[in-house]
Motif scaffolding. Structure first.
Motif, short mmCIF file in Angstrom:
data_model
loop_
_atom_site.label_atom_id
_atom_site.label_comp_id
_atom_site.label_asym_id
_atom_site.label_seq_id
_atom_site.Cartn_x
_atom_site.Cartn_y
_atom_site.Cartn_z
N SER A 21 33.33 32.03 34.29
CA SER A 21 33.88 33.21 33.61
C SER A 21 32.86 33.88 32.70
O SER A 21 32.11 33.20 32.00
N THR A 23 33.91 31.36 41.30
CA THR A 23 33.80 32.75 40.85
C THR A 23 34.86 33.66 41.49
O THR A 23 34.87 34.86 41.26
N ASN A 51 41.58 43.40 32.70
CA ASN A 51 41.31 42.87 31.36
C ASN A 51 42.49 42.10 30.78
O ASN A 51 42.44 41.62 29.66
N VAL A 104 39.51 35.56 38.04
CA VAL A 104 39.15 36.06 36.71
C VAL A 104 39.95 35.25 35.70
O VAL A 104 41.17 35.09 35.84
N ASN A 152 34.02 35.90 30.38
CA ASN A 152 34.73 35.92 29.09
C ASN A 152 34.60 34.55 28.44
O ASN A 152 34.67 33.54 29.12
N ARG A 191 36.91 48.25 39.58
CA ARG A 191 36.85 47.40 38.36
C ARG A 191 38.25 46.94 37.96
O ARG A 191 38.46 45.82 37.54
N GLU A 220 39.06 44.17 40.56
CA GLU A 220 38.25 42.95 40.52
C GLU A 220 38.15 42.32 39.13
O GLU A 220 38.05 41.12 39.00
N THR A 221 38.15 43.17 38.08
CA THR A 221 38.02 42.61 36.72
C THR A 221 39.08 43.19 35.79
O THR A 221 38.78 43.92 34.85
#
Length: 375
Positions: A281, A368, A240, A371, A283, A234, A237-238
């Motif tokens: 996204s 995709t 914050n 991020v 977000n 995480r 890949e993602t």
């Protein structure tokens, strides 16, 4: 039957082994740890990752009892550990220097803490033998530390730390002194030993690869705060934030402003004279909001011709090639002066490489692939 996934942090019923509650640590004017609240669970391999000076060692020293919080509380198995002196805590710390006794044999080094605790002799024998087996050091029991390799010394320090069966083992840059290949081997040994003993490990490291390899969860730190805590996949890949994306692995960061197209789709204006990028996204962003697109080089394709149906395609020329054996990273300069990195797996012999310096190429990626981050 499938193996159950180890994710106590997702279980609302699970009680953490360690709970930091609004912990702040100041040294004079300097705030090393800033109002920190975290949970670490039993049997977890938890990595504190960050640049030098971010507060990770201070955090660990507070767990060990070498520092006390200026504000807030630290609980171990539900008990406030502030009044408990270091030698009475069910916590052991393994230092970067290993701190082995040079005049004692490996066997005696491992037995040292058990003898001091007054454990019966036959129990000491059994426990030391068990630790030697666990760390695969049986053959070296009679040798002195200077007669074995750095990797073996590291395992002796680990065996000694685990001999007293602590609830929690703290590892401060434990593999810092080892060369790259040995480090990688030792990382897997550490994971294996941690799993076999069921001890909770907290490791401090500035080596992101190490944290990503060994940890069940990684906490990325910056200036005394934890910026993100998540499983390694995480975090990668993602992320914050731009800070986390940039700190972990290699990344392209493209800055621009976004316009929503509905359904989580955005058009990102990023350079004069370049068509906007298509980004998907999870977000939410408002019209005209500044944003960063973080995209990993391995998600960028490189080709000689413009791809027919790519979500995003830009043209540039190859400025640099980093050949890393299994992969090549191409640094491609766009007409705007921006440089984007693309990575390809080297499945063929190097003599048959498709692209070379100064070649004109197309880079493409899906909507995709990256991020979208606000900060």
């Amino acid at each position: 039957m499938t193996a159950s996934v180890f994710e106590p942090w997702n279980d609302p019923e699970a009680k953490p082994l360690i709970h930091f509650q609004n912990v702040t640590k100041r040294f004079g004017e300097f705030t090393a740890i800033d109002n920190l609240t975290i949970d670490i669970y039993e049997r977890e391999f938890y990595a504190l990752l960050g640049p030098s000076g971010c507060g990770k060692t201070t955090l660990m020293r507070m767990l060990a009892g070498f520092e006390t919080p200026t504000e807030g509380k630290i609980f171990l198995a539900g008990q406030d550990i502030a009044p408990v002196p270091p030698n009475k805590r069910a916590v052991n710390m393994m230092f970067q220097s290993y701190a082995l006794f040079p005049h004692l044999s490996i066997w005696e080094n491992i037995a040292f803490g058990l003898k001091r605790e007054g454990m019966p002799k036959h129990d000491i024998n059994d426990r030391v033998e068990e630790m030697l087996r666990l760390t695969r050091l049986e053959k070296f029991a009679r040798r002195k530390p200077h007669q074995i390799s750095g990797g073996q010394r590291q395992r002796v320090a680990l065996a000694r730390s685990l001999a007293k069966a602590p609830k929690l083992l703290l590892l401060d840059e434990p593999l810092g002194a080892l060369d790259k290949k040995l480090r990688q081997d030792t990382q897997f040994e550490l994971m294996d030993i941690q799993e076999k003993t069921g001890t909770t490990f907290v490791i401090v490291t500035h080596d992101q690869e190490e944290a990503m390899t060994v940890a069940s969860r990684v906490a990325v730190m910056d200036h005394g705060k934890i910026v993100q805590v998540a499983t390694p996949d995480r975090i990668y890949e993602t992320p914050n934030s731009v800070y986390v994306a940039d700190f972990i692995g290699d990344v392209n960061l493209i800055e621009g402003t976004v316009r929503p197209n509905g359904g989580g789709s955005y058009a990102m204006s990023w350079r004069e004279g370049q068509p906007p990028l298509n980004v998907q996204s999870g977000n939410e962003f408002s019209d005209g909001q500044k944003a960063h697109l973080a995209i990993r080089p391995e998600k960028v394709s490189i080709s000689a011709e413009k791809p027919a149906a790519a979500d995003n395609a830009v043209q540039g020329r190859i400025l640099d090639i980093a050949y890393l054996g299994n992969i090549s990273t191409y640094h491609v300069e766009l007409p705007t002066g921006a440089v984007i990195k693309a990575q390809t797996a080297n499945t063929r012999r190097i003599a048959r490489r498709d692209f070379t310096w100064e070649d004109s190429v197309w880079l493409s990626w899906t909507a995709t692939a990256g991020v979208l981050l606000a900060e």
